[in-house]
Every structure is written in C-alpha cells, then in structure tokens.
Design a protein around this motif. Structure first.
Motif, mmCIF file in Angstrom:
data_model
loop_
_atom_site.group_PDB
_atom_site.id
_atom_site.type_symbol
_atom_site.label_atom_id
_atom_site.label_comp_id
_atom_site.label_asym_id
_atom_site.label_seq_id
_atom_site.Cartn_x
_atom_site.Cartn_y
_atom_site.Cartn_z
ATOM 1 N N HIS A 1 0.857 -1.204 0.048
ATOM 2 C CA HIS A 1 -0.104 -0.021 0.038
ATOM 3 C C HIS A 1 1.040 1.307 0.133
ATOM 4 C CE1 HIS A 1 -2.400 -3.037 1.997
ATOM 5 N NE2 HIS A 1 -3.595 -2.495 0.790
ATOM 6 N N THR A 2 2.047 1.157 0.873
ATOM 7 C CA THR A 2 2.769 2.365 0.966
ATOM 8 C C THR A 2 4.223 1.934 0.775
ATOM 9 O OG1 THR A 2 1.081 3.328 2.403
ATOM 10 C CG2 THR A 2 3.237 4.320 2.594
ATOM 11 N N LEU A 3 5.112 2.692 0.003
ATOM 12 C CA LEU A 3 6.465 2.874 0.165
ATOM 13 C C LEU A 3 7.156 4.077 0.749
ATOM 14 C CD1 LEU A 3 9.142 1.258 -0.828
ATOM 15 C CD2 LEU A 3 8.756 2.394 -3.178
ATOM 16 N N ILE A 4 7.790 3.882 1.619
ATOM 17 C CA ILE A 4 8.706 4.893 2.204
ATOM 18 C C ILE A 4 10.311 4.930 2.127
ATOM 19 C CG2 ILE A 4 9.287 6.263 4.362
ATOM 20 C CD1 ILE A 4 6.582 4.910 5.657
ATOM 21 N N THR A 5 10.600 6.041 1.511
ATOM 22 C CA THR A 5 12.267 6.075 1.503
ATOM 23 C C THR A 5 12.553 7.404 1.957
ATOM 24 O OG1 THR A 5 12.505 7.255 -0.654
ATOM 25 C CG2 THR A 5 12.198 4.619 -0.857
ATOM 26 N N GLU A 6 13.923 7.586 1.883
ATOM 27 C CA GLU A 6 14.377 9.080 2.413
ATOM 28 C C GLU A 6 14.169 10.233 1.439
ATOM 29 O OE1 GLU A 6 17.959 7.425 0.329
ATOM 30 O OE2 GLU A 6 16.206 6.618 1.240
ATOM 31 N N LEU A 7 13.933 9.606 0.152
ATOM 32 C CA LEU A 7 13.509 10.590 -1.009
ATOM 33 C C LEU A 7 12.413 11.249 -0.832
ATOM 34 C CD1 LEU A 7 15.223 8.457 -3.833
ATOM 35 C CD2 LEU A 7 16.394 10.079 -2.665
ATOM 36 N N PRO A 8 12.320 12.625 -1.553
ATOM 37 C CA PRO A 8 11.024 13.256 -1.657
ATOM 38 C C PRO A 8 10.074 12.216 -2.581
ATOM 39 C CG PRO A 8 12.953 14.674 -2.298
ATOM 40 C CD PRO A 8 13.471 13.231 -2.147
ATOM 41 N N ALA A 9 8.816 12.591 -2.300
ATOM 42 C CA ALA A 9 7.817 11.580 -3.046
ATOM 43 C C ALA A 9 7.846 11.775 -4.486
ATOM 44 C CB ALA A 9 6.409 11.777 -2.192
ATOM 45 N N ASP A 10 8.395 12.768 -4.813
ATOM 46 C CA ASP A 10 8.068 13.241 -6.364
ATOM 47 C C ASP A 10 9.281 12.819 -7.222
ATOM 48 O OD1 ASP A 10 9.617 15.061 -5.371
ATOM 49 O OD2 ASP A 10 8.532 16.812 -6.243
ATOM 50 N N ASN A 11 10.354 12.249 -6.553
ATOM 51 C CA ASN A 11 11.622 11.828 -7.030
ATOM 52 C C ASN A 11 11.384 10.864 -8.103
ATOM 53 O OD1 ASN A 11 14.254 9.831 -7.169
ATOM 54 N ND2 ASN A 11 14.880 11.737 -6.131
ATOM 55 N N THR A 12 11.951 11.043 -9.337
ATOM 56 C CA THR A 12 11.794 10.184 -10.569
ATOM 57 C C THR A 12 12.046 8.550 -10.254
ATOM 58 O OG1 THR A 12 14.148 10.719 -11.063
ATOM 59 C CG2 THR A 12 12.366 11.888 -12.019
ATOM 60 N N LEU A 13 12.778 8.482 -9.211
ATOM 61 C CA LEU A 13 13.066 7.066 -9.075
ATOM 62 C C LEU A 13 11.696 6.223 -8.689
ATOM 63 C CD1 LEU A 13 15.288 4.587 -8.645
ATOM 64 C CD2 LEU A 13 15.323 5.484 -6.422
ATOM 65 N N LEU A 14 11.147 7.065 -7.766
ATOM 66 C CA LEU A 14 9.798 6.702 -7.170
ATOM 67 C C LEU A 14 8.574 6.703 -8.156
ATOM 68 C CD1 LEU A 14 10.590 7.931 -3.631
ATOM 69 C CD2 LEU A 14 11.013 5.707 -4.493
ATOM 70 N N GLN A 15 8.630 7.457 -9.150
ATOM 71 C CA GLN A 15 7.379 7.583 -10.042
ATOM 72 C C GLN A 15 6.696 6.475 -10.324
ATOM 73 O OE1 GLN A 15 8.427 10.728 -12.826
ATOM 74 N NE2 GLN A 15 8.543 12.333 -11.539
ATOM 75 N N PRO A 16 7.523 5.315 -11.018
ATOM 76 C CA PRO A 16 6.859 4.001 -11.489
ATOM 77 C C PRO A 16 6.040 3.206 -10.287
ATOM 78 C CG PRO A 16 9.202 4.281 -12.356
ATOM 79 C CD PRO A 16 8.889 5.341 -11.300
ATOM 80 N N TYR A 17 6.504 3.527 -9.309
ATOM 81 C CA TYR A 17 5.731 3.092 -8.078
ATOM 82 C C TYR A 17 4.479 3.580 -7.719
ATOM 83 C CZ TYR A 17 9.873 0.366 -7.412
ATOM 84 O OH TYR A 17 11.094 -0.607 -7.581
ATOM 85 N N GLN A 18 4.521 5.118 -8.070
ATOM 86 C CA GLN A 18 3.244 5.790 -7.747
ATOM 87 C C GLN A 18 2.255 5.253 -8.896
ATOM 88 O OE1 GLN A 18 4.915 9.644 -7.656
ATOM 89 N NE2 GLN A 18 4.253 9.885 -5.486
ATOM 90 N N GLN A 19 2.855 5.289 -10.172
ATOM 91 C CA GLN A 19 1.962 4.816 -11.251
ATOM 92 C C GLN A 19 1.478 3.519 -11.103
ATOM 93 O OE1 GLN A 19 4.899 5.526 -14.254
ATOM 94 N NE2 GLN A 19 4.888 7.593 -14.334
ATOM 95 N N ALA A 20 2.059 2.509 -10.276
ATOM 96 C CA ALA A 20 1.420 1.121 -9.969
ATOM 97 C C ALA A 20 0.520 1.251 -9.014
ATOM 98 C CB ALA A 20 2.716 0.226 -9.647
#
Length: 249
Positions: A225-244
């Motif tokens: 349901h949720t993924l937490i990293t130290e990066l800002p939520a809008d970081n490009t690395l994390l965008q594919p996970y938001q799209q999922a």
C-alpha cells in the motif's frame, strides 16, 4: 575484478542488505565459490563482517543492542522513520518486522503515543519496551540466531490469528517485476504472514535498495500500500511505483 574491488563490493552488499549469500555473490561477481569463501574469511578475520554458513552478516545486524553509531545510512533511515511515524495513531494494532530502519522508528515513537506493537524481532522489542505508553506483544517461537527474530510455524500461526491495522516491513529489495524480495527463507515466511494479517502494508527502505531484487519473493508489488524512502515523494526513481498505485512517502 581485482581482489580489492571484489572485497569492497562484498562489504557494500553486506552493509546494504545486512546479510549476503555466497551463491549470490558468486553469481554477481562471476567468480568461484572458493574465491568468495576466501574473501569472506579474510574480511571476517579483519573484523569487517561475520562469516556464517552460506554467507556473511554485518556486525550491526548481529547485535541485540544496536548502537547509535556505525549503522549503514543511518541519517536516511531516521528520515524514513519520521515519515512512518506520521501513519501511526492512538489505538492502532501494529505489526513490525526487524531491521535497523524499524529500530529507528521504534526509538522515535512519540512519548504520548498509546498503541499496541507486535513483533518477533528481539532488538525491536527491546526498543519498544523503553516506551512509556505503548503495549508490546512478543511473537514467540524458535529464534533465528542470524536475524535475531522468532521464526517457525508457531510464530506464523500466531500472526495469522491477528488482524493488524498496519504492518511496517523493513525490506531488503524491491522492484516492479519481482515485488518485495529477500534472501532469508524463514524471515520471508514470517513477512508473508504479516502481510496477510494486516489491513495496510508499509515497506520501509533506503532508496539504494529500490529497483534491486533478491532470490526469494516476499510479495508481489500489488500487495504493498505504501512505500517509504528518504527521498522526496516526487523523485523520478519513485514515480513508477506511484503509477503502479502505491502511495509513496
């Protein structure tokens, strides 16, 4: 790859994942098992890791009482812990795995929080016990000496009797194709049960582990349901996970 480079790679993997398998290192570096065995022995003799059957452990992962120094990427893990705490509310029943990121969360819980925390991780339970207001439930069974967590059928059966509001998992690897993966079979079975017994699953990891995978699957990406990293939520690395469809913090 030169010996110095090979051993630096091994140490990095140990620090990153806390535990490494000799077979995985052989495949990654493309060298023989004997070469890896000698490297691990040398690094162990130098006090840089702990050699165990089939692989190696980091020193921090092997401690019951974790010091505040020497934890890999500790500042990043503190950021992750603060984000995770924002999801916790009074009255919740919360399942947690083990690991240094979960320990940072346990140390940072607000003193006024009143909730119930359930875990089989001995280091995590010790941190929860220092909190003045939370209830603590230890999941009992056989203790894995390597991971310092209770494992086995009794622990899994007890978890399956629960219905937690939220489950916080410290994870080894995550990518879109393989989902959440790990390298410890017994710990994986425990995490599978935690996921099945929780209304919400939160994965906590430093960004360096994103888009990597280990040999054993914990769950498919759709279970998170949720993924937490130290990066800002809008970081490009994390965008594919938001799209999922995953909430990213």
């Amino acid at each position: 790859m030169l010996k110095k480079e090979r051993q630096a790679y091994i140490l990095h993997q140990v620090n990153l994942h806390n535990k490494v398998l000799s077979a995985t290192l052989c495949q990654d570096i493309n060298v023989s098992e004997d070469t890896i065995r000698r490297d691990l022995q040398e690094l162990a003799e130098e006090g840089k890791l702990i050699k165990v059957h089939g692989g190696a452990l980091s020193h921090s992962f092997n401690e019951v009482h974790f010091s505040t120094n020497g934890v890999y990427s500790q500042s990043q893990k503190k950021k992750i812990a603060q984000k995770a705490i924002s999801l916790i509310h009074n009255g919740m029943f919360i399942l947690t795995s083990g690991g240094t990121t979960i320990i940072e969360m346990a140390r940072s819980l607000p003193h006024g929080l009143k909730a119930t925390f359930i875990s089989g991780s001995i280091p995590v339970i010790l941190e929860y016990m220092n909190h003045p207001n939370i209830e603590v439930i230890l999941i009992g069974d056989r203790i894995s000496k390597n991971s310092k967590i209770t494992v086995g059928p009794e622990a899994i059966a007890k978890i399956r009797q629960m219905k937690a509001d939220i489950c916080f998992l410290g994870i080894n690897s995550i990518d879109l194709e393989h989902g959440v993966t790990d390298n410890d079979w017994e710990v994986v079975q425990l995490k599978k049960a935690m996921i099945e017994s929780s209304q919400r699953v939160v994965c906590m990891t430093i960004a360096e582990k994103v888009n990597t995978f280990q040999p054993i699957q914990v769950c498919e990406i759709g279970k998170i349901h949720t993924l937490i990293t130290e990066l800002p939520a809008d970081n490009t690395l994390l965008q594919p996970y938001q799209q999922a469809g995953i909430q990213v913090l």
